[in-house]
Motif scaffolding. Structure first.
Motif, PDB file in Angstrom:
ATOM      1  N   PRO A 159     -73.559  44.907  35.362  1.00 49.17           N
ATOM      2  CA  PRO A 159     -74.562  44.592  34.348  1.00 49.17           C
ATOM      3  C   PRO A 159     -74.890  43.095  34.393  1.00 49.17           C
ATOM      4  O   PRO A 159     -74.089  42.303  34.879  1.00 49.17           O
ATOM      5  N   PRO A 160     -76.050  42.701  33.895  1.00 53.85           N
ATOM      6  CA  PRO A 160     -76.428  41.284  33.919  1.00 53.85           C
ATOM      7  C   PRO A 160     -75.372  40.412  33.230  1.00 53.85           C
ATOM      8  O   PRO A 160     -74.864  40.749  32.166  1.00 53.85           O
ATOM      9  N   GLY A 161     -75.033  39.312  33.887  1.00 54.32           N
ATOM     10  CA  GLY A 161     -74.096  38.362  33.298  1.00 54.32           C
ATOM     11  C   GLY A 161     -72.626  38.689  33.488  1.00 54.32           C
ATOM     12  O   GLY A 161     -71.754  37.936  33.036  1.00 54.32           O
ATOM     13  N   TRP A 162     -72.303  39.794  34.150  1.00 55.06           N
ATOM     14  CA  TRP A 162     -70.884  40.158  34.307  1.00 55.06           C
ATOM     15  C   TRP A 162     -70.213  39.230  35.303  1.00 55.06           C
ATOM     16  O   TRP A 162     -70.742  38.937  36.373  1.00 55.06           O
ATOM     17  N   LYS A 163     -69.035  38.753  34.925  1.00 53.22           N
ATOM     18  CA  LYS A 163     -68.224  37.921  35.812  1.00 53.22           C
ATOM     19  C   LYS A 163     -66.833  38.525  35.861  1.00 53.22           C
ATOM     20  O   LYS A 163     -66.283  38.901  34.821  1.00 53.22           O
ATOM     21  N   PRO A 164     -66.249  38.623  37.068  1.00 58.80           N
ATOM     22  CA  PRO A 164     -64.899  39.177  37.140  1.00 58.80           C
ATOM     23  C   PRO A 164     -63.911  38.282  36.390  1.00 58.80           C
ATOM     24  O   PRO A 164     -64.092  37.063  36.339  1.00 58.80           O
ATOM     25  N   PRO A 165     -62.879  38.892  35.799  1.00 59.21           N
ATOM     26  CA  PRO A 165     -61.875  38.085  35.097  1.00 59.21           C
ATOM     27  C   PRO A 165     -61.115  37.230  36.111  1.00 59.21           C
ATOM     28  O   PRO A 165     -61.024  37.590  37.294  1.00 59.21           O
ATOM     29  N   PRO A 166     -60.570  36.104  35.667  1.00 59.00           N
ATOM     30  CA  PRO A 166     -59.801  35.270  36.595  1.00 59.00           C
ATOM     31  C   PRO A 166     -58.590  36.038  37.116  1.00 59.00           C
ATOM     32  O   PRO A 166     -58.027  36.877  36.422  1.00 59.00           O
ATOM     33  N   ALA A 167     -58.235  35.746  38.360  1.00 63.09           N
ATOM     34  CA  ALA A 167     -57.080  36.417  38.972  1.00 63.09           C
ATOM     35  C   ALA A 167     -55.812  36.056  38.225  1.00 63.09           C
ATOM     36  O   ALA A 167     -55.633  34.905  37.790  1.00 63.09           O
ATOM     37  N   ARG A 168     -54.943  37.016  38.065  1.00 61.28           N
ATOM     38  CA  ARG A 168     -53.656  36.777  37.386  1.00 61.28           C
ATOM     39  C   ARG A 168     -52.676  36.149  38.359  1.00 61.28           C
ATOM     40  O   ARG A 168     -52.624  36.522  39.528  1.00 61.28           O
ATOM     41  N   ARG A 169     -51.908  35.234  37.856  1.00 60.41           N
ATOM     42  CA  ARG A 169     -50.859  34.646  38.678  1.00 60.41           C
ATOM     43  C   ARG A 169     -49.555  35.351  38.382  1.00 60.41           C
ATOM     44  O   ARG A 169     -49.257  35.684  37.253  1.00 60.41           O
ATOM     45  N   ARG A 170     -48.781  35.536  39.399  1.00 58.64           N
ATOM     46  CA  ARG A 170     -47.475  36.208  39.207  1.00 58.64           C
ATOM     47  C   ARG A 170     -46.365  35.224  39.285  1.00 58.64           C
ATOM     48  O   ARG A 170     -46.311  34.286  39.887  1.00 58.64           O
TER      49      ARG A 170
END
Length: 154
Positions: free
Chosen positions: A143-154
């Motif tokens: 959808p317009p404006g969607w950005k993936p969430p930041p990658a999680r650090r382990r």
């Protein structure tokens, strides 16, 4: 005399139960929603769908069957209130068994991540009183404006 009273009471009870069965016990909701969920034209074979009301009220959920079909429930009751809803879909492959025992790892996602959150899904529907059929066709275009969430650090 006692036996005559007992028979009359039994007939009255039978009539009352028959009337109750005819009237039914309608649920507390004024609408039902069922339909199918597809991704790129193919049925989503498993997962969950949720309808979150845009105003006050309870969320409704449904399990997606192997043919992509779903039926919404609010709590244990079939149905939901009529109104406007934001929808989310979460579907994963069946995970392989965990070789170390314990709970299996989460299976690979069958649908893009933005569909998992009603705030980013881009899916909104209006539910009318009565029976509603809402077929949902998902695709790989965010959808317009969607950005993936930041990658999680382990």
């Amino acid at each position: 005399m006692n036996q005559r009273y007992s028979h009359a009471r039994a007939r009255l009870l039978t009539a009352y139960l028959s009337l109750l069965a005819l009237v039914g016990c309608g649920g507390p909701y004024d609408a039902t929603v069922s339909g199918t969920v597809k991704f790129n034209g193919s049925p989503v074979p498993r997962g969950t769908i949720s309808f979150k009301p845009q105003s006050a009220g309870a969320d409704a959920f449904g399990q997606i069957n192997a043919d992509g079909a779903y039926l919404l429930r609010t709590g244990r009751e079939e149905g939901l209130n009529s109104g406007s809803y934001t929808v989310s879909v979460a579907a994963n492959e069946t995970p392989p068994p965990n070789p170390k025992g314990g709970p299996p790892p989460m299976g690979k996602s069958l649908t893009p991540d933005w569909y998992r959150d009603p705030a980013t899904s881009g899916l909104t529907f209006t539910v009318a009183p009565g029976d509603n059929t809402i077929d949902i066709d998902l695709n790989a275009t965010p959808p317009p404006g969607w950005k993936p969430p930041p990658a999680r650090r382990r």
